[in-house]
Design an enzyme around this catalytic site. Structure first.
Site, PDB file in Angstrom:
ATOM      1  N   GLY A   1      13.716   4.438  -4.681  1.00 40.05           N
ATOM      2  CA  GLY A   1      14.920   3.722  -5.058  1.00 40.05           C
ATOM      3  C   GLY A   1      16.238   4.412  -4.771  1.00 40.05           C
ATOM      4  O   GLY A   1      17.285   3.772  -4.809  1.00 40.05           O
ATOM      5  N   ASP A   2      16.206   5.733  -4.482  1.00 37.66           N
ATOM      6  CA  ASP A   2      17.437   6.468  -4.133  1.00 37.66           C
ATOM      7  C   ASP A   2      17.072   7.548  -3.122  1.00 37.66           C
ATOM      8  O   ASP A   2      17.401   8.719  -3.276  1.00 37.66           O
ATOM      9  CB  ASP A   2      18.065   7.089  -5.385  1.00 37.66           C
ATOM     10  CG  ASP A   2      19.452   7.662  -5.126  1.00 37.66           C
ATOM     11  OD1 ASP A   2      20.050   7.325  -4.079  1.00 37.66           O
ATOM     12  OD2 ASP A   2      19.949   8.451  -5.961  1.00 37.66           O
ATOM     13  N   LEU A   3      16.381   7.123  -2.057  1.00 31.62           N
ATOM     14  CA  LEU A   3      15.717   8.068  -1.164  1.00 31.62           C
ATOM     15  C   LEU A   3      16.623   8.526  -0.034  1.00 31.62           C
ATOM     16  O   LEU A   3      16.347   8.304   1.147  1.00 31.62           O
ATOM     17  CB  LEU A   3      14.427   7.451  -0.620  1.00 31.62           C
ATOM     18  CG  LEU A   3      13.442   8.432   0.030  1.00 31.62           C
ATOM     19  CD1 LEU A   3      13.115   9.590  -0.870  1.00 31.62           C
ATOM     20  CD2 LEU A   3      12.186   7.701   0.466  1.00 31.62           C
ATOM     21  N   TRP A   4      17.719   9.208  -0.381  1.00 33.68           N
ATOM     22  CA  TRP A   4      18.500   9.880   0.648  1.00 33.68           C
ATOM     23  C   TRP A   4      17.926  11.288   0.831  1.00 33.68           C
ATOM     24  O   TRP A   4      17.122  11.759   0.019  1.00 33.68           O
ATOM     25  CB  TRP A   4      19.977   9.897   0.289  1.00 33.68           C
ATOM     26  CG  TRP A   4      20.383  10.779  -0.841  1.00 33.68           C
ATOM     27  CD1 TRP A   4      20.094  10.615  -2.162  1.00 33.68           C
ATOM     28  CD2 TRP A   4      21.166  11.973  -0.749  1.00 33.68           C
ATOM     29  NE1 TRP A   4      20.641  11.626  -2.906  1.00 33.68           N
ATOM     30  CE2 TRP A   4      21.308  12.480  -2.069  1.00 33.68           C
ATOM     31  CE3 TRP A   4      21.773  12.654   0.298  1.00 33.68           C
ATOM     32  CZ2 TRP A   4      22.019  13.643  -2.354  1.00 33.68           C
ATOM     33  CZ3 TRP A   4      22.491  13.809   0.021  1.00 33.68           C
ATOM     34  CH2 TRP A   4      22.597  14.293  -1.283  1.00 33.68           C
TER      35      TRP A   4
ATOM     36  N   ASN B   1      17.363  14.032  -1.841  1.00 32.23           N
ATOM     37  CA  ASN B   1      16.332  13.877  -2.861  1.00 32.23           C
ATOM     38  C   ASN B   1      14.933  14.159  -2.322  1.00 32.23           C
ATOM     39  O   ASN B   1      13.936  13.802  -2.952  1.00 32.23           O
ATOM     40  CB  ASN B   1      16.393  12.474  -3.479  1.00 32.23           C
ATOM     41  CG  ASN B   1      17.587  12.333  -4.409  1.00 32.23           C
ATOM     42  OD1 ASN B   1      18.146  13.328  -4.874  1.00 32.23           O
ATOM     43  ND2 ASN B   1      17.985  11.103  -4.684  1.00 32.23           N
TER      44      ASN B   1
END
Length: 283
Positions: free
Chosen positions: A188-191, A194
């Site tokens: 869900g916040d896979l930059w 991370n």
């Protein structure tokens, strides 16, 4: 907060050494060695800030680990004020590690949850995320829970024309979302920040985990760049090929993180957001 004292209370083990790694958003970051020999990563909420953000993060990590425990660090301890994970010694990524990560990510996504959303409400950075579960189509869920709330918050930076452009995307979401897919277990916040590359493989941290569309994680990897992205995608496609047209849908999936950046950091992300919206409408 007295971080060493709270960490000792939470783990039941005294702290032998504590290194401060800085501050991000509403928390401080630390590396702590416990007297039992464990090397840990600690995230401590700054006093006075929202008290459920770390609880939500711990829930997301545990839920993701059900889908692929090797990709997600175990939660050693957690409460509303602190999250404790094993320390992951960082290494430089390699093409082989990137391909392995792609395969692992596909396996995680394939651990299908029962609905879009989650049983808890989450956060992305310090912004709340509605994870209201839905068994309907992804496009409607995405528009309602990932676009519309942040569009309202970003409106002062976007101006009337910018808001109208995003409204057009929302109005056409069923058409733009692509073929129906079941919910995937996504980070869900896979930059790239991370992803911790360690010991020949990747470990994922700081999730905004929920049942979502698998293309969302891949679009986030592409948004700010990930090392060996072509190898990650190759490994992913070995396990679960992507649906035709997925590259054209990347801008659609990038709208939510770009809206979040406008809300958090202001108008410097406006042009990127509007370019993505224009590309999404062009298909």
């Amino acid at each position: 907060m007295d971080v060493p004292a709270h960490l000792a209370d939470l783990t039941g083990v005294p702290v032998a050494r504590l290194d401060h790694l800085g501050r991000r958003h509403a928390w401080t970051l630390h590396r702590a060695e416990l007297t039992d020999g464990r090397d840990t990563f600690v995230k401590a909420l700054i006093d006075g800030d929202a008290s459920d953000v770390l609880t939500a993060e711990a829930a997301g990590l545990r839920w993701l680990a059900e889908g692929h425990p090797g990709l997600i660090p175990p939660v050693l301890a957690a409460d509303p004020h602190m999250l404790v994970l094993p320390w992951q010694p960082p290494q430089s990524p390699t093409p082989a590690a990137a391909e392995r990560f792609g395969r692992d990510l596909a396996t995680l996504h394939a651990a299908v949850p029962g609905a879009f959303g989650a049983s808890w409400d989450g956060y992305i950075a310090t912004l709340p995320l509605s994870n209201t579960p839905s068994t309907g189509e992804w496009g409607g869920w995405y528009a309602e829970h990932r676009l519309a709330p942040y569009l309202s918050a970003a409106a002062p930076e976007l101006g009337r024309d910018g808001v109208r452009l995003l409204d057009r995307v929302i109005d056409r979401i069923a058409e733009l979302a692509g073929p129906p897919e079941p919910p995937a277990r996504i980070h869900g916040d896979l930059w790239s920040g991370n992803i911790v590359w360690t010991a020949g493989h990747a470990v994922l941290i700081d999730p905004a985990a929920h049942g979502g569309h698998r293309e969302t994680d891949l679009a986030m990897l592409a948004l700010f760049g990930a090392p060996y992205l072509d190898r990650i995608l190759a490994g992913y496609q070995e396990v679960t090929p992507l649906t035709s047209g997925w590259r054209h849908r990347i801008p659609l999936h990038q709208l939510h993180p770009l809206l979040v950046h406008v809300v958090l950091f202001g108008g410097s992300y406006r042009a990127m957001l509007l370019a993505a919206a224009t590309s999404a409408l062009a298909g």
